[in-house]
Design an enzyme around this catalytic site. Structure first.
Site, PDB file in Angstrom:
ATOM      1  N   ASP A 262     -28.376  17.429  12.283  1.00 35.30           N
ATOM      2  CA  ASP A 262     -29.759  16.683  12.152  1.00 35.30           C
ATOM      3  C   ASP A 262     -29.663  15.241  11.833  1.00 35.30           C
ATOM      4  O   ASP A 262     -29.607  15.039  10.495  1.00 35.30           O
ATOM      5  CB  ASP A 262     -30.559  17.356  11.080  1.00 35.30           C
ATOM      6  CG  ASP A 262     -31.972  17.156  10.939  1.00 35.30           C
ATOM      7  OD1 ASP A 262     -32.576  16.283  11.591  1.00 35.30           O
ATOM      8  OD2 ASP A 262     -32.513  17.406   9.942  1.00 35.30           O
ATOM      9  N   LYS A 269     -32.459   9.619   9.301  1.00 32.22           N
ATOM     10  CA  LYS A 269     -32.311   9.741   8.126  1.00 32.22           C
ATOM     11  C   LYS A 269     -31.345   8.574   7.455  1.00 32.22           C
ATOM     12  O   LYS A 269     -30.842   8.112   8.455  1.00 32.22           O
ATOM     13  CB  LYS A 269     -31.269  11.007   7.805  1.00 32.22           C
ATOM     14  CG  LYS A 269     -31.966  12.397   8.049  1.00 32.22           C
ATOM     15  CD  LYS A 269     -31.289  13.513   7.853  1.00 32.22           C
ATOM     16  CE  LYS A 269     -31.900  14.905   8.010  1.00 32.22           C
ATOM     17  NZ  LYS A 269     -32.851  15.152   6.987  1.00 32.22           N
ATOM     18  N   ASP A 339     -38.103  14.226  11.540  1.00 31.62           N
ATOM     19  CA  ASP A 339     -37.350  14.941  10.483  1.00 31.62           C
ATOM     20  C   ASP A 339     -37.824  16.252   9.942  1.00 31.62           C
ATOM     21  O   ASP A 339     -37.183  16.894   9.273  1.00 31.62           O
ATOM     22  CB  ASP A 339     -37.031  13.690   9.354  1.00 31.62           C
ATOM     23  CG  ASP A 339     -35.658  14.372   8.680  1.00 31.62           C
ATOM     24  OD1 ASP A 339     -34.910  15.140   9.178  1.00 31.62           O
ATOM     25  OD2 ASP A 339     -35.417  13.770   7.737  1.00 31.62           O
ATOM     26  N   ARG A 343     -39.289  23.162  10.735  1.00 31.46           N
ATOM     27  CA  ARG A 343     -40.623  24.179  10.768  1.00 31.46           C
ATOM     28  C   ARG A 343     -41.066  24.102  12.118  1.00 31.46           C
ATOM     29  O   ARG A 343     -41.552  25.118  12.645  1.00 31.46           O
ATOM     30  CB  ARG A 343     -41.730  23.337  10.056  1.00 31.46           C
ATOM     31  CG  ARG A 343     -42.227  22.160  10.318  1.00 31.46           C
ATOM     32  CD  ARG A 343     -42.724  21.502   9.285  1.00 31.46           C
ATOM     33  NE  ARG A 343     -41.672  20.862   8.174  1.00 31.46           N
ATOM     34  CZ  ARG A 343     -42.043  20.136   6.929  1.00 31.46           C
ATOM     35  NH1 ARG A 343     -43.300  19.959   6.792  1.00 31.46           N
ATOM     36  NH2 ARG A 343     -41.012  19.902   6.194  1.00 31.46           N
TER      37      ARG A 343
END
Length: 491
Positions: A262, A269, A339, A343
């Site tokens: 990720d 990030k 990011d 969900r």
């Protein structure tokens, strides 16, 4: 490490490089095997208790060199506190550390008379997980070999008790291996292949892997949106365990987030620490290994496990902030932050699990950094739509050692997931209640079933690596369903 049971409790006959005896929170006066070991050591343990060197605190440990009265060359006196399962796990971890300092091929545990199978199993778990090291990519590894054998000397403990604990250790450590594996060595396709191998090795467990075409046909637009920035294709891994003795009308749905790397996507990030994002599949790893463990132990509970897996990377094809995607249940979602991808993929997985027959669900996800700020690395955040089901999951966490703390859900948080251009938004620009509105979002995709969400961002992935959190909790939940009264059959 393999565990076995011996009936002999005479310390003079016990074999092994390290003999382990236990003392409670108040070790004086010494009793049971600890007193026998003290006599064989000419009172050395009692003197150390009097000096305050030997304590009964969970995980405290002192090693003595034995004399000719014992066959074991060293004796470890380990504290088990008040005797809870966590205390015995701490004792096992302490012994694991001791074998690093002074290698031992065989460890012999002689528990006190008041203990039994539960205490021995907890010790095995602590020792087995404490010995874990991820060495797959180490060249010229010269670390000492860990113990290959644990012998438990107790008349009330059966071989089946410690063999079961060995299986739990193997599953927990298996999940840790998955989480610790770098993203270039564990893509979504590779994770799916691992699940297929586990199913092939486990009687009663079936695995189906859904690829891009199947996901498009299902309308899994949320998962596909996250995946579109990567050259690696997405996978939805589906494991089914259908025992002949399963209680009718009950299907435990386990859903696990598996983002094998990720970057944050377009909402990238910070580079510092990004290498740890190979661990953003800790929830999926726990679900895969936990489901295989439930099947291997033959629990009479039907399980449906769904693990959506993808990478989240930036590219010219990547989903962008402001894009609107359509999830499997037809709800539209405005993507505010790429990011907040976990969900999105969980949304389609929860819908799929509900529509494929799950009667109650738990999802495990390394979802928010905010839960780490709130609860650290001790408790996972527990959110639920049903009080009774949430209480069951929390109790399973307490019993298994995978602790979960209840967090609030309330309709007054609903505005945080409202969008002006779509049905929902995947993130809020308000810096408040991050784990809560993530859970509120997920609840929209549970089809009204009893459901719990476990935010394991602080417990499944730590600075020391993957922990395997969730494997034991999933097993403990399944055990509770196996022993509970049958629910009404859903029509």
């Amino acid at each position: 490490m393999r565990s076995s049971v011996r009936n002999a409790t005479d310390l003079a006959t016990v074999k092994g490089e390290l003999l382990v005896v236990c003392v409670p929170a108040e070790p004086s006066p010494l009793a049971g095997p600890a007193a026998e070991a003290d006599a064989a050591l000419d009172g050395a343990i009692a003197r150390s208790v009097a000096d305050g060197e030997v304590k009964g605190e969970p995980g405290s440990l002192t090693v003595f060199h034995a004399g000719p009265a014992l066959r074991a060359p060293r004796v470890a006196v380990v504290g088990v506190g008040e005797g809870s399962a966590d205390d015995w796990r701490a004792a096992g971890r302490a012994v694991a550390s001791a074998t690093e300092r002074a290698p031992a091929k065989r460890v012999a545990l002689v528990p006190p008379p008041g203990s039994g199978p539960a205490e021995a199993a907890a010790f095995v778990e602590g020792l087995g997980t404490g010995l874990y090291r991820f060495r797959r990519f180490k060249s010229g590894d010269d670390e000492p070999a860990p113990p290959s054998r644990l012998m438990v000397h107790h008349p009330a403990v059966r071989t089946a008790d410690v063999e079961r604990a060995d299986r739990v250790v193997a599953a927990v450590n298996g999940a840790r291996d998955l989480v610790n594996t770098p993203g270039n060595h564990l893509t979504p396709t590779m994770l799916a292949a691992h699940a297929e191998r586990l199913a092939a090795q486990t009687p009663g467990l079936e695995c189906t892997v859904l690829g891009r075409k199947e996901l498009e046909k299902l309308g899994a637009g949320a998962l596909l949106a996250v995946a579109q920035g990567s050259d690696e294709p997405p996978r939805m891994i589906v494991l089914r365990y259908r025992p002949e003795t399963a209680r009718p009308g009950e299907v435990l749905g386990l859903v696990g987030k598996a983002v094998t790397f990720d970057s944050g996507g377009i909402s990238i990030k910070p580079s510092n620490g990004m290498e740890e994002m190979k661990m953003d599949m800790g929830g999926g790893a726990a679900v895969i290994e936990g489901t295989a463990l439930i099947a291997a132990l033959g629990l009479p509970v039907e399980v449906l496990a769904v693990v959506p897996s993808t990478e989240n990377l930036p590219s010219g094809r990547a989903v962008k902030p402001g894009d609107v995607v359509t999830a499997m249940n037809g709800r539209t979602v405005e993507v505010i932050n790429t990011d907040a991808e976990g969900r999105l993929i969980l949304a389609d997985a929860l819908t799929y699990a509900a529509r494929q027959g799950a009667t109650r669900m738990i999802d495990f996800a390394t979802l928010t950094g905010a839960i780490v700020v709130a609860l650290g690395e001790v408790y996972a955040g527990l959110f639920g739509s049903d009080e009774e089901w949430t209480a069951t999951v929390r109790a399973a966490g307490e019993a298994s050692g995978d602790l979960a703390w209840p967090m609030p859900m309330h309709e007054r948080y609903a505005p945080l997931i409202e969008s002006t251009v779509a049905d929902l938004t995947n993130s809020s620009n308000k810096r408040q209640a991050g784990p809560v509105y993530a859970a509120q979002f997920l609840r929209e995709f549970t089809e009204g079933l009893p459901w719990c969400h476990l935010d394991v961002a602080g417990t499944a992935m730590t600075s020391a690596g993957g922990t395997g959190f969730g494997v034991r909790l999933a097993l403990a939940v399944a055990e509770r369903l196996a022993g509970a009264p049958a629910p009404p059959v859903r029509t």
